[in-house]
Design a protein around this motif. Structure first.
Motif, PDB file in Angstrom:
ATOM      1  N   HIS A 157      17.758 -11.374  50.407  1.00 17.70           N
ATOM      2  CA  HIS A 157      17.502 -10.008  49.958  1.00 17.70           C
ATOM      3  C   HIS A 157      18.480  -9.737  48.822  1.00 17.70           C
ATOM      4  CE1 HIS A 157      15.230  -8.111  53.594  1.00 17.70           C
ATOM      5  NE2 HIS A 157      14.611  -9.156  53.088  1.00 17.70           N
ATOM      6  N   TYR A 158      18.120  -8.796  47.977  1.00 17.21           N
ATOM      7  CA  TYR A 158      18.953  -8.517  46.811  1.00 17.21           C
ATOM      8  C   TYR A 158      19.280  -7.045  46.735  1.00 17.21           C
ATOM      9  CZ  TYR A 158      17.723 -13.213  45.398  1.00 17.21           C
ATOM     10  OH  TYR A 158      17.578 -14.568  45.356  1.00 17.21           O
ATOM     11  N   GLN A 159      20.557  -6.771  46.429  1.00 25.79           N
ATOM     12  CA  GLN A 159      20.970  -5.382  46.269  1.00 25.79           C
ATOM     13  C   GLN A 159      21.520  -5.160  44.861  1.00 25.79           C
ATOM     14  OE1 GLN A 159      24.291  -3.814  48.621  1.00 25.79           O
ATOM     15  NE2 GLN A 159      23.100  -1.947  48.931  1.00 25.79           N
ATOM     16  N   PRO A 160      20.888  -4.243  44.104  1.00 29.64           N
ATOM     17  CA  PRO A 160      21.299  -4.025  42.713  1.00 29.64           C
ATOM     18  C   PRO A 160      22.640  -3.307  42.577  1.00 29.64           C
ATOM     19  CG  PRO A 160      19.336  -2.700  43.262  1.00 29.64           C
ATOM     20  CD  PRO A 160      19.737  -3.432  44.497  1.00 29.64           C
ATOM     21  N   GLN A 161      23.280  -3.539  41.441  1.00 29.15           N
ATOM     22  CA  GLN A 161      24.508  -2.829  41.076  1.00 29.15           C
ATOM     23  C   GLN A 161      24.232  -2.007  39.828  1.00 29.15           C
ATOM     24  OE1 GLN A 161      27.553  -5.830  40.574  1.00 29.15           O
ATOM     25  NE2 GLN A 161      27.482  -6.359  42.744  1.00 29.15           N
ATOM     26  N   LEU A 162      24.769  -0.787  39.835  1.00 29.07           N
ATOM     27  CA  LEU A 162      24.544   0.137  38.724  1.00 29.07           C
ATOM     28  C   LEU A 162      25.811   0.285  37.887  1.00 29.07           C
ATOM     29  CD1 LEU A 162      22.673   2.416  37.463  1.00 29.07           C
ATOM     30  CD2 LEU A 162      23.892   3.983  38.989  1.00 29.07           C
ATOM     31  N   GLN A 163      25.625   0.145  36.569  1.00 26.34           N
ATOM     32  CA  GLN A 163      26.721   0.337  35.632  1.00 26.34           C
ATOM     33  C   GLN A 163      26.809   1.829  35.333  1.00 26.34           C
ATOM     34  OE1 GLN A 163      25.833  -1.863  32.071  1.00 26.34           O
ATOM     35  NE2 GLN A 163      27.374  -3.375  32.666  1.00 26.34           N
ATOM     36  N   LEU A 164      27.932   2.464  35.675  1.00 22.22           N
ATOM     37  CA  LEU A 164      27.972   3.921  35.578  1.00 22.22           C
ATOM     38  C   LEU A 164      27.870   4.426  34.136  1.00 22.22           C
ATOM     39  CD1 LEU A 164      30.541   4.632  38.388  1.00 22.22           C
ATOM     40  CD2 LEU A 164      28.128   5.321  38.346  1.00 22.22           C
ATOM     41  N   GLN A 165      28.517   3.718  33.222  1.00 24.19           N
ATOM     42  CA  GLN A 165      28.539   4.228  31.858  1.00 24.19           C
ATOM     43  C   GLN A 165      27.173   4.173  31.168  1.00 24.19           C
ATOM     44  OE1 GLN A 165      31.320   2.437  29.129  1.00 24.19           O
ATOM     45  NE2 GLN A 165      31.468   4.305  27.915  1.00 24.19           N
ATOM     46  N   SER A 166      26.489   3.042  31.314  1.00 25.24           N
ATOM     47  CA  SER A 166      25.197   2.895  30.636  1.00 25.24           C
ATOM     48  C   SER A 166      24.045   3.453  31.459  1.00 25.24           C
ATOM     49  CB  SER A 166      24.932   1.415  30.345  1.00 25.24           C
ATOM     50  OG  SER A 166      24.764   0.710  31.564  1.00 25.24           O
ATOM     51  N   GLY A 167      24.242   3.594  32.753  1.00 24.57           N
ATOM     52  CA  GLY A 167      23.153   4.022  33.618  1.00 24.57           C
ATOM     53  C   GLY A 167      22.147   2.917  33.886  1.00 24.57           C
ATOM     54  N   ALA A 168      22.476   1.692  33.441  1.00 23.52           N
ATOM     55  CA  ALA A 168      21.571   0.552  33.635  1.00 23.52           C
ATOM     56  C   ALA A 168      22.032  -0.299  34.821  1.00 23.52           C
ATOM     57  CB  ALA A 168      21.522  -0.299  32.376  1.00 23.52           C
ATOM     58  N   LEU A 169      21.111  -1.057  35.390  1.00 21.82           N
ATOM     59  CA  LEU A 169      21.471  -2.009  36.433  1.00 21.82           C
ATOM     60  C   LEU A 169      22.032  -3.255  35.751  1.00 21.82           C
ATOM     61  CD1 LEU A 169      18.312  -1.682  38.715  1.00 21.82           C
ATOM     62  CD2 LEU A 169      20.527  -0.544  38.993  1.00 21.82           C
ATOM     63  N   SER A 170      23.078  -3.821  36.343  1.00 25.99           N
ATOM     64  CA  SER A 170      23.692  -4.981  35.703  1.00 25.99           C
ATOM     65  C   SER A 170      23.367  -6.287  36.417  1.00 25.99           C
ATOM     66  CB  SER A 170      25.206  -4.805  35.650  1.00 25.99           C
ATOM     67  OG  SER A 170      25.700  -4.521  36.944  1.00 25.99           O
ATOM     68  N   GLY A 171      23.044  -6.201  37.680  1.00 29.69           N
ATOM     69  CA  GLY A 171      22.755  -7.420  38.430  1.00 29.69           C
ATOM     70  C   GLY A 171      22.512  -7.098  39.885  1.00 29.69           C
ATOM     71  N   CYS A 172      22.256  -8.140  40.676  1.00 27.59           N
ATOM     72  CA  CYS A 172      22.012  -7.960  42.106  1.00 27.59           C
ATOM     73  C   CYS A 172      22.849  -8.946  42.901  1.00 27.59           C
ATOM     74  CB  CYS A 172      20.550  -8.240  42.446  1.00 27.59           C
ATOM     75  SG  CYS A 172      19.375  -7.132  41.668  1.00 27.59           S
ATOM     76  N   GLU A 173      23.250  -8.522  44.089  1.00 24.25           N
ATOM     77  CA  GLU A 173      23.929  -9.434  45.008  1.00 24.25           C
ATOM     78  C   GLU A 173      22.906 -10.016  45.978  1.00 24.25           C
ATOM     79  OE1 GLU A 173      27.013  -7.682  47.441  1.00 24.25           O
ATOM     80  OE2 GLU A 173      27.511  -9.608  48.368  1.00 24.25           O
ATOM     81  N   ALA A 174      22.956 -11.341  46.153  1.00 16.81           N
ATOM     82  CA  ALA A 174      22.084 -12.019  47.114  1.00 16.81           C
ATOM     83  C   ALA A 174      22.707 -11.928  48.507  1.00 16.81           C
ATOM     84  CB  ALA A 174      21.910 -13.479  46.720  1.00 16.81           C
ATOM     85  N   LEU A 175      21.938 -11.465  49.470  1.00 14.64           N
ATOM     86  CA  LEU A 175      22.424 -11.345  50.843  1.00 14.64           C
ATOM     87  C   LEU A 175      21.431 -12.051  51.769  1.00 14.64           C
ATOM     88  CD1 LEU A 175      23.448  -7.657  50.341  1.00 14.64           C
ATOM     89  CD2 LEU A 175      25.066  -9.490  50.955  1.00 14.64           C
ATOM     90  N   ILE A 176      21.941 -13.016  52.513  1.00 15.48           N
ATOM     91  CA  ILE A 176      21.056 -13.857  53.310  1.00 15.48           C
ATOM     92  C   ILE A 176      20.537 -13.133  54.547  1.00 15.48           C
ATOM     93  CG2 ILE A 176      22.858 -14.939  54.723  1.00 15.48           C
ATOM     94  CD1 ILE A 176      21.304 -17.628  54.324  1.00 15.48           C
ATOM     95  N   ARG A 177      19.288 -13.420  54.895  1.00 17.16           N
ATOM     96  CA  ARG A 177      18.658 -12.899  56.096  1.00 17.16           C
ATOM     97  C   ARG A 177      18.091 -14.063  56.887  1.00 17.16           C
ATOM     98  NH1 ARG A 177      21.490  -9.545  54.823  1.00 17.16           N
ATOM     99  NH2 ARG A 177      21.091  -7.452  54.039  1.00 17.16           N
ATOM    100  N   TRP A 178      18.263 -14.013  58.214  1.00 18.66           N
ATOM    101  CA  TRP A 178      17.701 -15.061  59.060  1.00 18.66           C
ATOM    102  C   TRP A 178      16.649 -14.450  59.978  1.00 18.66           C
ATOM    103  CZ3 TRP A 178      20.774 -18.171  63.341  1.00 18.66           C
ATOM    104  CH2 TRP A 178      19.909 -19.123  63.904  1.00 18.66           C
ATOM    105  N   HIS A 179      15.426 -14.860  59.790  1.00 16.05           N
ATOM    106  CA  HIS A 179      14.343 -14.406  60.672  1.00 16.05           C
ATOM    107  C   HIS A 179      14.233 -15.414  61.807  1.00 16.05           C
ATOM    108  CE1 HIS A 179      13.048 -11.365  57.764  1.00 16.05           C
ATOM    109  NE2 HIS A 179      13.320 -12.270  56.841  1.00 16.05           N
ATOM    110  N   HIS A 180      14.884 -15.102  62.920  1.00 18.55           N
ATOM    111  CA  HIS A 180      14.892 -15.995  64.072  1.00 18.55           C
ATOM    112  C   HIS A 180      13.580 -15.836  64.838  1.00 18.55           C
ATOM    113  CE1 HIS A 180      16.066 -17.592  67.996  1.00 18.55           C
ATOM    114  NE2 HIS A 180      17.074 -18.194  67.394  1.00 18.55           N
ATOM    115  N   PRO A 181      12.975 -16.986  65.218  1.00 16.93           N
ATOM    116  CA  PRO A 181      11.645 -16.901  65.853  1.00 16.93           C
ATOM    117  C   PRO A 181      11.615 -16.046  67.115  1.00 16.93           C
ATOM    118  CG  PRO A 181      12.548 -19.142  65.979  1.00 16.93           C
ATOM    119  CD  PRO A 181      13.401 -18.371  65.018  1.00 16.93           C
TER     120      PRO A 181
END
Ligand code: C2E
Ligand code: MG
Ligand code: MG
Ligand code: MG
Length: 274
Positions: free
Chosen positions: A41-65
């Motif tokens: 899953h990805y969570q975006p980061q916001l640059q306060l000065q420009s108001g634009a998104l700068s990137g996303c952090e990848a966060l792992i998810r495990w769907h256990h059966p």
């Protein structure tokens, strides 16, 4: 050696339930990669000065059966302990680079890298290979480390950090302020970014003088030429305060929860391009 059942044929009667649960989780985790049960899953980061998104952090998810969604807080430490974090982490890096290639060209992707991954010899080669096969430029990849990586600070750790830097990969200090000697680690390597732990963001509105620490870290980052990201921003009140205190970026549920890459386009569309 892959015959897990054989390995655990003899259950000591005194082995308690917790130990058994742990072993089961371990066995399941050994098969999870092949069974494609992990997802990013990805969570975006916001640059306060420009108001634009700068990137996303990848966060792992495990769907256990059987257990459904298992939190990384519940399986990453175990994966670390038994060395499985190396292949899992390699999958994370490769998948994150591939996914980021589908995003707008100014968006970077951050991956969390844990101490055992840093100690293995493969990290730098894995990153070089993931960048080459995905075509992602190195400057769009960011590696997040916590104090744990620097805890047994040795030549090799620093050498790895410098090799990453030479490639053009950026390096962030995650969960800043929660460890024992965050400040001294800032001295050992010129990080690109400081991620202020979300416990300090919580204190902003819940404790008197709650903003003091955020303000201090933001000032520190500014003097050192580092980006400062406040983690876990949930309310617009928190975001206003963080902006006032001088942080450069925010990340948190207020902007977006972590979501699959397929759903990011919608979020990207609602922010100006950098
Ligand atoms: P982290 O790297 O500090 O990631 C931030 C955590 O805060 C994530 O939890 C995220 O979902 C959560 N978060 C973000 N915004 C908010 C908010 O506004 N409010 C609240 N309450 N929480 C927020 P998550 O996804 O459960 O991950 C937990 C930790 O597991 C991560 O902390 C990281 O240390 C580790 N982790 C996750 N994915 C990976 C991975 O691929 N590799 C490694 N080695 N560790 C990972
Ligand atoms: Mg992180
Ligand atoms: Mg963090
Ligand atoms: Mg954390």
């Amino acid at each position: 050696k892959l015959d897990g059942r054989g390995t655990y044929r003899f259950f000591e009667p005194e082995m308690d339930a917790r130990m058994q649960a742990r072993r089961k989780l371990e066995l399941d985790m050994r098969q999870a990669l092949a069974r494609r049960e992990f997802q990013l899953h990805y969570q975006p980061q916001l640059q306060l000065q420009s108001g634009a998104l700068s990137g996303c952090e990848a966060l792992i998810r495990w769907h256990h059966p059987e257990r459904g969604l298992v939190s990384p807080l519940d399986f990453i430490p175990l994966a670390e302990e038994i060395g499985l974090i190396v292949p899992i982490g390699e999958w994370v890096i490769r998948q994150a680079c591939r996914d980021a290639m589908t995003w707008p060209a100014h968006m970077s992707v951050a991956v969390n890298v844990s101490p055992a991954q840093f100690k293995s010899d493969r990290l730098v080669e894995t990153i070089i290979s993931a960048l080459a096969s995905s075509g992602l430029p190195a400057r769009r990849l960011e590696v997040e480390i916590t104090e744990g990586v620097l805890l047994q600070e040795n030549e090799k750790t620093l050498q790895t950090l410098h090799r990453l830097r030479e490639l053009g990969v950026r390096v962030s200090m995650d969960d800043f302020g929660t460890g024992y000697s965050s400040l001294s680690y800032l001295r050992s390597f010129p990080f690109d970014k400081i991620k202020i732990d979300r416990s300090f963001v919580k204190d902003l509105t819940s404790k008197p003088d709650g903003e003091a620490i955020i303000r201090a870290i933001a000032g520190l980052g500014k003097s050192l030429g580092m980006t400062t990201v406040a983690e876990g921003v949930e309310t617009s009140e928190q975001m206003q305060r963080i902006r006032l205190e001088g942080c450069t970026d925010v990340q948190g549920y207020l902007i977006s929860k972590p979501i699959p890459t397929e759903d990011l386009a919608q979020v990207f569309a609602s922010y100006p391009q950098a």
